[in-house]
Write a protein that holds these residues in place. Structure first.
Motif, short mmCIF file in Angstrom:
data_model
loop_
_atom_site.label_atom_id
_atom_site.label_comp_id
_atom_site.label_asym_id
_atom_site.label_seq_id
_atom_site.Cartn_x
_atom_site.Cartn_y
_atom_site.Cartn_z
N LYS A 30 -8.66 54.30 30.04
CA LYS A 30 -7.80 55.21 30.79
C LYS A 30 -8.28 56.66 30.66
N SER B 124 -4.91 49.48 33.15
CA SER B 124 -3.53 49.10 33.42
C SER B 124 -2.65 50.35 33.47
N LEU B 125 -2.39 50.81 34.69
CA LEU B 125 -1.54 51.97 34.90
C LEU B 125 -0.68 51.75 36.14
N TYR C 147 -9.25 50.66 38.22
CA TYR C 147 -8.13 49.72 38.39
C TYR C 147 -8.61 48.30 38.66
N ILE D 233 0.19 60.70 32.47
CA ILE D 233 0.05 59.24 32.54
C ILE D 233 0.53 58.56 31.25
N GLN D 234 0.61 59.32 30.15
CA GLN D 234 1.10 58.76 28.90
C GLN D 234 2.58 59.09 28.64
N SER E 63 1.36 56.63 38.38
CA SER E 63 0.54 57.42 37.46
C SER E 63 -0.83 57.72 38.07
N SER F 85 -7.19 52.52 24.61
CA SER F 85 -6.84 53.58 25.57
C SER F 85 -8.06 54.27 26.16
#
Length: 247
Positions: free
Chosen positions: A51, A126-127, A120, A210-211, A131, A48
């Protein structure tokens, strides 16, 4: 409205199009940090991290533009007597400050967007697009209290004093709020201070969004508190300056 539009066009040119040094500084350093710590010095980092560090560097970019760029540009306007020109022109100081704020919002959107695009397409974050858009909007809006303090710093004195204060604030804030490395690495007293800073609270809001985690009003209240404190500090500083001039 016409005077605002004219002023905004001028400020966009002054702050962004004709100011490559600050724009490169505001965007280049956070992007370089992001790439360095996600593509080179990334051994042992959790999955993570890409991100969360993208969010941190986006906030760091707004910290640089809101404090460094704003303080230096308004100070330059003071020294070049541009504000006196504003006082005798159809545009008022309210129009001037509103225009500066709008131009900075555009700059903030651009710099956060660049960091998200790097994350990105290059780093491989990867979102969902939704988000990324939420992060873009939240980081931009949450930079308003920082901008207010950037304006405040511009009224603290000479260019040498302002530049000293700017860097004495920006780098400790970045460290204490966990933008450069995890907050848990700091001593307990540093963590307590860091959690009160607007930059840390912005990261909490964005990461929760975003989570898909539960939403809390506490970060928003802290951000609003910083905004109110900064606004009253500007009003008080300008009143003191006017009293000195009248004497």
């Amino acid at each position: 409205m016409k005077s605002y539009t004219t002023q905004l066009k001028m400020d966009i040119k002054r702050l962004i199009m004709r100011n490559p040094k600050f724009v490169i500084f505001d965007v280049g350093i956070p992007v370089a940090f992001y790439v360095l710590f996600t593509k080179v010095l990334n051994a042992g980092m959790p999955s993570s991290f890409d991100k969360s560090y993208m969010v941190n560097m986006a906030i760091y970019a707004t910290l640089l533009s809101s404090i460094v760029t704003v303080a230096n540009n308004i100070l330059s306007d003071q020294e070049e007597k541009y504000l006196r020109f504003i006082d005798v022109s159809p545009a008022s100081r309210i129009v001037y400050y509103t225009s500066i704020g709008t131009a900075l919002m555009i700059l903030t959107l651009l710099e956060v967007l660049v960091i998200e695009l790097v994350g990105y397409f290059y780093v491989g974050v990867s979102l969902p697009i939704s988000s990324l858009l939420w992060a873009l909007v939240i980081v931009t809006i949450a930079s308003i209290p920082l901008t207010v303090f950037g304006v405040l710093l511009a009224y603290t004195g000479s260019s040498s004093l302002v530049n000293l204060l700017v860097y004495l604030i920006v780098f400790p804030v970045a460290i204490l709020s966990g933008l450069w490395w995890p907050l848990q690495m700091l001593p307990a007293w540093g963590q307590h201070i860091g959690k009160l800073l607007p930059t840390y609270q912005t990261s909490v809001i964005v990461n929760n969004v975003i989570q898909n985690q539960s939403f809390s009003m506490k970060p928003i209240i802290i951000l609003l508190s910083w905004l109110i404190v900064g606004a009253f500090a500007i009003i008080g500083t300008q009143k003191i300056q006017k009293m000195r001039v009248s004497k």
